[in-house]
Structures are given as structure tokens and as C-alpha cells.
Scaffold this motif. Structure first.
Motif, short mmCIF file in Angstrom:
data_model
loop_
_atom_site.label_atom_id
_atom_site.label_comp_id
_atom_site.label_asym_id
_atom_site.label_seq_id
_atom_site.Cartn_x
_atom_site.Cartn_y
_atom_site.Cartn_z
N LEU A 40 0.83 -1.20 0.00
CA LEU A 40 0.00 0.00 0.00
C LEU A 40 0.87 1.25 0.00
N ALA A 41 1.89 1.26 0.84
CA ALA A 41 2.78 2.42 0.92
C ALA A 41 3.47 2.68 -0.41
N LEU A 50 -4.83 11.91 1.44
CA LEU A 50 -5.58 10.65 1.41
C LEU A 50 -7.03 10.91 1.80
N VAL A 51 -7.94 10.38 1.00
CA VAL A 51 -9.35 10.40 1.37
C VAL A 51 -9.74 8.96 1.71
N LEU A 52 -10.20 8.77 2.93
CA LEU A 52 -10.55 7.42 3.39
C LEU A 52 -12.02 7.13 3.12
N THR A 53 -12.29 5.92 2.70
CA THR A 53 -13.67 5.46 2.61
C THR A 53 -14.01 4.81 3.94
N ARG A 54 -14.57 5.63 4.81
CA ARG A 54 -14.91 5.21 6.16
C ARG A 54 -13.72 4.54 6.85
N GLU A 55 -13.86 3.26 7.22
CA GLU A 55 -12.84 2.59 8.03
C GLU A 55 -12.22 1.40 7.33
N ARG A 56 -12.23 1.42 6.01
CA ARG A 56 -11.79 0.24 5.26
C ARG A 56 -10.29 0.01 5.33
N THR A 57 -9.51 1.05 5.58
CA THR A 57 -8.06 0.90 5.73
C THR A 57 -7.63 1.47 7.07
N ALA A 58 -6.81 0.73 7.79
CA ALA A 58 -6.28 1.20 9.08
C ALA A 58 -5.10 2.13 8.84
N ILE A 59 -5.11 3.25 9.52
CA ILE A 59 -4.01 4.22 9.42
C ILE A 59 -3.17 4.08 10.68
N THR A 60 -2.02 3.47 10.52
CA THR A 60 -1.16 3.14 11.65
C THR A 60 0.17 3.89 11.57
N ASP A 61 0.91 3.84 12.65
CA ASP A 61 2.24 4.46 12.68
C ASP A 61 3.14 3.80 11.65
N GLU A 62 3.02 2.50 11.50
CA GLU A 62 3.83 1.78 10.51
C GLU A 62 3.58 2.29 9.10
N LEU A 63 2.32 2.50 8.76
CA LEU A 63 2.00 3.00 7.42
C LEU A 63 2.47 4.44 7.25
N LEU A 64 2.18 5.28 8.22
CA LEU A 64 2.55 6.69 8.13
C LEU A 64 4.05 6.89 8.01
N ASN A 65 4.79 6.01 8.63
CA ASN A 65 6.25 6.10 8.58
C ASN A 65 6.79 5.91 7.17
N LYS A 66 5.96 5.32 6.32
CA LYS A 66 6.39 5.04 4.93
C LYS A 66 5.80 6.04 3.94
N LEU A 67 5.13 7.08 4.46
CA LEU A 67 4.48 8.06 3.59
C LEU A 67 4.99 9.47 3.90
N PRO A 68 6.22 9.78 3.53
CA PRO A 68 6.82 11.08 3.88
C PRO A 68 6.16 12.27 3.20
N ASN A 69 5.44 12.05 2.11
CA ASN A 69 4.82 13.16 1.38
C ASN A 69 3.40 13.47 1.85
N LEU A 70 2.88 12.66 2.72
CA LEU A 70 1.49 12.80 3.15
C LEU A 70 1.33 14.01 4.08
N LYS A 71 0.33 14.84 3.76
CA LYS A 71 0.08 16.04 4.55
C LYS A 71 -1.31 16.08 5.17
N LEU A 72 -2.26 15.42 4.54
CA LEU A 72 -3.64 15.47 5.02
C LEU A 72 -4.33 14.13 4.82
N ILE A 73 -5.11 13.73 5.82
CA ILE A 73 -6.04 12.62 5.69
C ILE A 73 -7.44 13.19 5.88
N SER A 74 -8.29 13.01 4.88
CA SER A 74 -9.67 13.49 4.97
C SER A 74 -10.58 12.29 5.18
N GLN A 75 -11.23 12.28 6.33
CA GLN A 75 -12.07 11.15 6.73
C GLN A 75 -13.50 11.33 6.24
N THR A 76 -14.06 10.29 5.66
CA THR A 76 -15.50 10.29 5.40
C THR A 76 -16.18 9.73 6.64
N GLY A 77 -17.11 10.48 7.19
CA GLY A 77 -17.70 10.07 8.45
C GLY A 77 -16.80 10.46 9.61
#
Length: 323
Positions: A40-41, A50-77
């Protein structure tokens, strides 16, 4: 900024009217839910939003550590336990919270309840196999509908039950039970009384550390003969493995289930699908046209506001304030 929308395995998001909000933006939509963090990373490594479709993907420290360009997560719901807000703050990723609505999940709950109690899916399946009137369901009228969690959804269920001529019994926090009494409904005085008394039990709790596994196997064994359990809230509210144990024991109860510990489920041999007294739906609670327009329009508005330097609905404002 590159925008990635995750988990559109229904191929519907681009067809929503509100998708027009992202017109002229650099958008990619992923239609497959990738559980492997490395894969995924790698797929979204250049994503800023990132725009999340509700809770279908878990956003964890492990994932975030591999996404240095990520600035915003927009949650649906609303933000739930799938998203580690502290981890997002640690990685300087802002999180924009969306809006929720009780309407679609409440209606789905009642539809699932009706189908389970009246045994409609089994009758339909029987007819498809040249069988006529293979079972006898029952009515809602005169039953006691037990509601655990008297929030916005639980309150709607209580009104549906009242319209169908059923009694309502509420269990939950002191505030929930007091509100139920104020609305003219009954409260259970103990969890044991709740499970022993209700003909139908429906769960409407938020999943937190305190509610994780709150429904125990021993609670389920207290349920009346021919009673029904409905869960459209979260699978993890029920102690892991307890549903399967109760079903295997032959206890005479029926289940209506819309939520599962691992989703999506493509295995036709999934354990709960093996039982005639279980009605399963594929997490349809929030999956409804008007609801999607509501959830995604707000999520997309939050994205555009962030891109334009006017962030809105940020759940961790310290990320923005520190820049």
C-alpha cells in the motif's frame, strides 16, 4: 497535490455528484483494498492527501512512517479506532473529520432485524430451489426490542419499534438509560436482565477500548429461546469467537450481522455463512446513495479547503498551528 481515494471496491465514488468538487485536481482512486502495508505504501508513496472510505483501511504508525509526502487525511464520516490520531500528529499529518448521519444505518438495522425475525432470506433461497414455505418467521408486534446504546441510531430504532407495536428495553450508560426513560421507554437494571428479557437485541455502541469485546459468550447464552441478535455497529464489540461457539452449541437463537472483524469477505465458506439461522449483509449500514453524497462531499470540501490554505474540521490542529 496528489489526492488518493482509498478502497472504492464498489467503483462508485467517481460517479457521485459531489466528485465534481475535485474537478481539475490530480486524483487517483484505488479500487482494491490492500492489507499489506509495504504494498500500500509503495502504491501511494507520492500522495499528499488521502481520502478514506470510512474505516476500510487502518491508518497506523507503521503506514505513516512510509508516507513522507502525506500532509492530510480526509475522513469520510467520523474518526474511529481505525485511525491513530496521535500517530498522525507525530508524523505531522493533519486529519480532517467528516460528518455522520444515523439515517442509513438505522434503516439498515431495521431491515436486517425484520429479515432475520421473519426469516425472509431463507424463504427466498428456498423458493429459488423449488421449495415453498420452508419456514415460519414471526412478527415484531408484541416483542421486546433490546437496544444496547441509546444514541442517535438507538433512538431511531426505538421509534421504529414503537411504530411496530413492540416494547423497548434499553441498556447502556446511565445517561443512555435515563434518556430512554425520559422518552417513555424501559431500562434494564442489569446486563443479565437485558439479555434474559429481550426477544431481539440490537447493538449500537461506539467501539472504544472500554467496549471492545464487551458482549461476552456468557451474555449470549442467557438469551431466550428463539431470540435474535442484530449487530450493525462493530464486530469487535462481541468477544472474539463467541458467536461461532454459540452457533456451534446449537443454542436456538438467530443472528443478523452486517459487520465483521476482517472486511471485505470474499470467501463463500466464511463461517457465519454456513448457518441457516444467520442472515449476513456485506457492511451496508452506511452504504447508501444520499449518505455517500453527504460523507464524500464534506470530505472533498475539507480537501479543497486544505489545498487552498484554509483548512477546515481539523481534528489535530496542532499540526497546522506548528507549521
Amino acid at each position: 497535490m496528489k489526492i488518493t481515494i482509498l478502497d472504492d471496491y464498489q467503483f462508485v465514488i467517481e460517479k457521485l455528484k459531489c466528485f465534481e468538487i475535485l474537478k481539475n485536481q490530480n486524483v487517483q482512486i484505488l479500487h482494491h483494498t490492500e492489507k499489506d502495508v509495504e504494498k500500500l505504501a509503495a502504491t501511494i508513496s507520492d500522495t499528499a492527501v488521502l481520502v478514506l472510505t470510512r474505516e476500510r483501511t487502518a491508518i497506523t504508525d507503521e503506514l505513516l512512517n512510509k508516507l513522507p509526502n502525506l500532509k492530510l487525511i480526509s475522513q469520510t464520516g467520523k474518526i474511529s479506532n481505525h485511525l491513530g490520531l496521535a500517530a498522525c500528529t507525530k508524523h505531522a499529518v493533519a486529519v480532517a473529520e467528516g460528518v455522520g448521519s444515523p439515517i442509513a444505518p438505522a434503516e439498515l438495522t431495521w431491515a436486517l432485524l425484520m429479515n432475520t425475525v421473519r426469516k425472509i432470506p431463507q424463504a427466498i433461497e428456498g423458493m429459488k430451489n423449488s421449495k415453498w414455505q420452508i419456514n415460519i418467521g414471526s412478527t415484531i408486534n408484541g416483542k421486546t426490542i433490546g437496544i444496547w446504546g441509546y444514541g442517535k441510531i438507538g433512538q431511531r430504532i426505538a421509534q421504529y419499534a414503537k411504530a411496530f407495536g413492540a416494547d423497548v428495553l434499553v441498556w447502556g450508560s446511565d445517561n443512555s438509560r435515563q434518556k430512554a426513560i425520559e422518552d417513555g421507554f424501559k431500562q434494564a437494571h442489569s446486563k443479565e436482565e437485558f439479555f434474559k428479557t429481550a426477544d431481539v437485541i440490537t447493538l449500537h455502541l461506539r467501539l472504544t477500548n472500554e467496549t471492545f469485546g464487551i458482549v461476552k459468550e456468557e451474555d449470549l447464552t442467557l438469551m431466550k429461546d428463539n431470540s435474535v441478535l442484530i449487530n450493525t455497529a462493530r464486530a469487535e464489540l462481541i468477544e472474539k469467537g463467541s458467536l461461532e461457539k454459540v452457533l456451534a452449541s446449537g443454542q436456538n437463537i438467530s443472528l443478523g450481522v452486517d459487520v465483521y472483524e476482517e472486511e471485505p469477505i470474499y470467501d463463500k465458506n466464511f463461517e457465519l455463512l454456513k448457518y441457516d439461522n444467520v442472515v449476513c449483509t456485506p457492511h451496508l449500514g452506511y452504504v447508501e446513495q444520499n449518505g455517500y453524497e453527504l460523507y464524500f462531499s464534506k470530505a472533498f470540501e475539507n480537501v479543497i479547503n486544505f489545498i487552498n490554505g484554509k483548512p477546515t474540521n481539523i481534528a489535530n490542529p496542532e499540526v497546522i498551528n506548528n507549521k
